[in-house]
Design an enzyme around this catalytic site. Structure first.
Site, PDB file in Angstrom:
ATOM      1  N   TRP A  67     -10.442 -44.331 -12.653  1.00 22.13           N
ATOM      2  CA  TRP A  67      -9.028 -43.963 -12.682  1.00 22.13           C
ATOM      3  C   TRP A  67      -8.883 -42.585 -12.065  1.00 22.13           C
ATOM      4  CZ3 TRP A  67      -6.612 -39.692 -14.867  1.00 22.13           C
ATOM      5  CH2 TRP A  67      -5.225 -39.690 -14.769  1.00 22.13           C
TER       6      TRP A  67
ATOM      7  N   GLU B   6      -8.388 -48.827 -12.219  1.00 25.62           N
ATOM      8  CA  GLU B   6      -7.283 -48.744 -13.178  1.00 25.62           C
ATOM      9  C   GLU B   6      -6.073 -48.061 -12.564  1.00 25.62           C
ATOM     10  OE1 GLU B   6      -6.398 -46.646 -17.549  1.00 25.62           O
ATOM     11  OE2 GLU B   6      -8.360 -46.456 -16.584  1.00 25.62           O
TER      12      GLU B   6
ATOM     13  N   LYS C 271      -1.878 -46.661 -12.610  1.00 26.48           N
ATOM     14  CA  LYS C 271      -0.961 -45.936 -13.479  1.00 26.48           C
ATOM     15  C   LYS C 271       0.353 -45.771 -12.739  1.00 26.48           C
ATOM     16  CE  LYS C 271      -0.793 -42.042 -16.679  1.00 26.48           C
ATOM     17  NZ  LYS C 271      -1.513 -40.867 -17.219  1.00 26.48           N
TER      18      LYS C 271
ATOM     19  N   ASP D  19      -4.129 -50.978 -18.307  1.00 29.63           N
ATOM     20  CA  ASP D  19      -3.861 -50.106 -19.453  1.00 29.63           C
ATOM     21  C   ASP D  19      -2.404 -50.311 -19.820  1.00 29.63           C
ATOM     22  OD1 ASP D  19      -2.893 -47.735 -20.869  1.00 29.63           O
ATOM     23  OD2 ASP D  19      -4.850 -46.850 -20.464  1.00 29.63           O
TER      24      ASP D  19
ATOM     25  N   HIS E 256       0.283 -47.800 -18.827  1.00 29.42           N
ATOM     26  CA  HIS E 256       0.347 -47.358 -17.441  1.00 29.42           C
ATOM     27  C   HIS E 256       1.357 -48.116 -16.597  1.00 29.42           C
ATOM     28  CE1 HIS E 256      -3.825 -45.182 -17.242  1.00 29.42           C
ATOM     29  NE2 HIS E 256      -3.042 -44.746 -18.220  1.00 29.42           N
TER      30      HIS E 256
ATOM     31  N   HIS F 247      -7.512 -51.492 -21.195  1.00 29.37           N
ATOM     32  CA  HIS F 247      -7.497 -50.304 -22.033  1.00 29.37           C
ATOM     33  C   HIS F 247      -6.251 -50.425 -22.891  1.00 29.37           C
ATOM     34  CE1 HIS F 247     -10.266 -47.236 -19.774  1.00 29.37           C
ATOM     35  NE2 HIS F 247     -10.926 -48.244 -20.328  1.00 29.37           N
TER      36      HIS F 247
ATOM     37  N   ASP G  14       3.320 -42.931 -21.125  1.00 34.36           N
ATOM     38  CA  ASP G  14       1.894 -43.106 -21.441  1.00 34.36           C
ATOM     39  C   ASP G  14       1.432 -42.002 -22.375  1.00 34.36           C
ATOM     40  OD1 ASP G  14      -0.737 -44.052 -21.369  1.00 34.36           O
ATOM     41  OD2 ASP G  14      -1.223 -42.729 -19.697  1.00 34.36           O
TER      42      ASP G  14
ATOM     43  N   ASP H 187      -0.258 -42.319 -25.245  1.00 35.87           N
ATOM     44  CA  ASP H 187      -1.563 -42.546 -25.867  1.00 35.87           C
ATOM     45  C   ASP H 187      -1.558 -42.345 -27.376  1.00 35.87           C
ATOM     46  OD1 ASP H 187      -3.514 -43.259 -23.750  1.00 35.87           O
ATOM     47  OD2 ASP H 187      -2.811 -41.402 -22.853  1.00 35.87           O
TER      48      ASP H 187
ATOM     49  N   ASP I 298      -7.996 -46.883 -25.570  1.00 36.59           N
ATOM     50  CA  ASP I 298      -7.850 -45.619 -24.837  1.00 36.59           C
ATOM     51  C   ASP I 298      -6.615 -44.886 -25.348  1.00 36.59           C
ATOM     52  OD1 ASP I 298      -7.747 -43.508 -23.131  1.00 36.59           O
ATOM     53  OD2 ASP I 298      -7.565 -44.666 -21.296  1.00 36.59           O
TER      54      ASP I 298
END
Length: 416
Positions: A179, A220, A222, A253, A256, A280, A288, A290, A320
């Site tokens: 990423w 990956e 985003k 993800d 993302h 993820h 994003d 997290d 993640d």
């Protein structure tokens, strides 16, 4: 009759084999991300995150070194039923040499391999293309400077060799995921050329053929990052096409993408055209951000798609997120247990019966049955799974974390 026995009978009445479901769940090995334990600081420096990433919160007791991080990981794994994997970033090398990232070698991760062997874990890996002077402009593999690109190309090559080493030593393939933060804050004057440079960099990275028995490559995407709101070089469309043409996995993800997109809906489409894909799993809140994974609707939908596509062996699941506002061991255990609960809920669903109702256009029956299943005794089956794996049942694990906090984590603050 125990609560589990009663639950097993209830599920049997709708055509679900609980024992078969538990056996399948036992064989799911989720990759737990090491960077939750120290707020993605790693062992290079104390300068913290940069490059479109940020950790929020200042809850006391984060790991300050490899010894503390490993101890915290050990406790988290004790609280999670089953045997799993550990996901490392390149900034977690354990070495007195402190090599720059383009000079990393397998020997700098020998202590992690020893740690994994002793616990029966697999290891996954990620090049770290952020929080570095050569990523100060938030441009790495797409940087206009050939010198900067070469540094990051060499870093990614080194990481692939390390991942192959993990796979060879541990007897299970290591997922090596790339990423990058590359992008621009304002609308760019040229969208094509940075992506061409990224493609050429990836081509150079993957030109070195490594043993597919030991390494699995993924890329990956985003949608944006902090300070990179207008344009991201590594978009989903770019990586989805690159993955399909270059025999690497597309990693999704679920933080993302645009807020109205769902990864759960993408899973069956990608599985039609790819042998495998990687995930993820996080919990985005408006962006994003997290957050710790909860047992929310999207997590359940992600698990449903994996299970009803019969893809438990085709989807590589990793978590993640990095939340510094709560106890970090709790964040690991809660997220991992919720991912397992979501998968168990999907495994305890009579998909054949539901699919038949859909095909026969019996939609009101389908809707009603789906709603009734929501209150079936999933918790009793989950408790049995925890018990058979010698993991804490229900909320009893909270006291374990509290005691560990008092005896160890809070002492890190007191001792500086």
């Amino acid at each position: 009759m125990t609560r589990f026995d009663s639950a097993r009978e209830m599920y049997r009445d709708i055509g679900v084999d609980v024992d078969a479901a538990l056996e399948k769940l036992q064989n799911v090995h989720i990759s737990m991300h090491c960077w939750q334990g120290d707020d993605v600081n790693g062992f290079e420096s104390d300068e913290g995150l940069s490059g479109g990433l940020a950790t929020t919160g200042n809850y006391p007791g984060k790991a300050r070194n490899a010894q503390e991080l490993m101890a915290d990981i050990d406790l988290a794994l004790d609280l999670i039923p089953g045997t799993h994997r550990l996901n490392l970033h390149a900034i977690y090398a354990i070495s007195d040499e402190k090599p720059d990232r383009d000079a990393l070698e397998p020997r700098h991760f020998e202590k992690w391999v020893q740690f994994a062997k002793e616990r029966g874990l697999g290891l996954d890996f990620n090049p770290t293309l952020f929080s570095h002077p050569k990523a100060a402009e938030s441009l790495t593999l797409s940087h206009p400077s050939r010198e900067i690109r070469k540094f990051w190309i060499d870093h990614c090559k080194a990481c692939r060799r390390i991942a192959e080493y993990f796979g060879r030593e541990l007897g299970t393939p290591s997922l090596n995921n790339i990423w990058i933060p590359d992008g621009y804050k304002n609308p760019p004057s040229d969208r094509l050329t940075p992506r061409r440079r990224l493609k050429e960099s990836l081509d150079e990275i993957y030109a070195e053929k490594l043993d597919a028995r030991y390494i699995v490559d993924s890329v990956e995407s985003k949608v944006f990052g902090l300070g990179l709101e207008s344009y991201t070089v590594g978009s989903h469309e770019f990586y989805m096409n690159y993955a399909s043409k270059n025999n690497v996995l597309c990693l999704l993800d679920n933080g993302h993408f645009h807020p109205t997109e769902t990864v759960s809906d993408k899973i069956p489409s990608l599985l039609l055209f790819a042998d495998r894909l990687a995930l993820h799993v996080t919990r985005p809140v408006r962006w994003d951000s997290d957050h710790v994974v909860l047992l929310d609707d999207e997590l359940r939908e992600i698990a449903k798609e994996i299970v009803r596509c019969d893809a438990l062996d085709r989807v590589l699941i990793g978590l993640d997120y990095f939340d510094a506002s709560v106890n970090r061991v709790c964040a690991w255990a809660l997220g991992m247990r919720n991912m397992q609960k979501a998968l168990l809920g999907a495994l305890l669903t009579p998909w054949g019966m539901l699919a038949q109702l859909q095909d026969e256009a019996r939609f009101w029956e389908l809707m009603a049955l789906q709603e009734e299943i929501k209150t079936y005794p999933l918790g009793d089956v989950w408790d049995h799974f925890c018990k058979t794996n010698a993991a804490p049942q229900r909320e009893s694990w909270l006291e374990v974390v509290k005691e560990y906090e008092r005896e160890f984590q809070f002492q890190r603050v007191n001792n500086g």
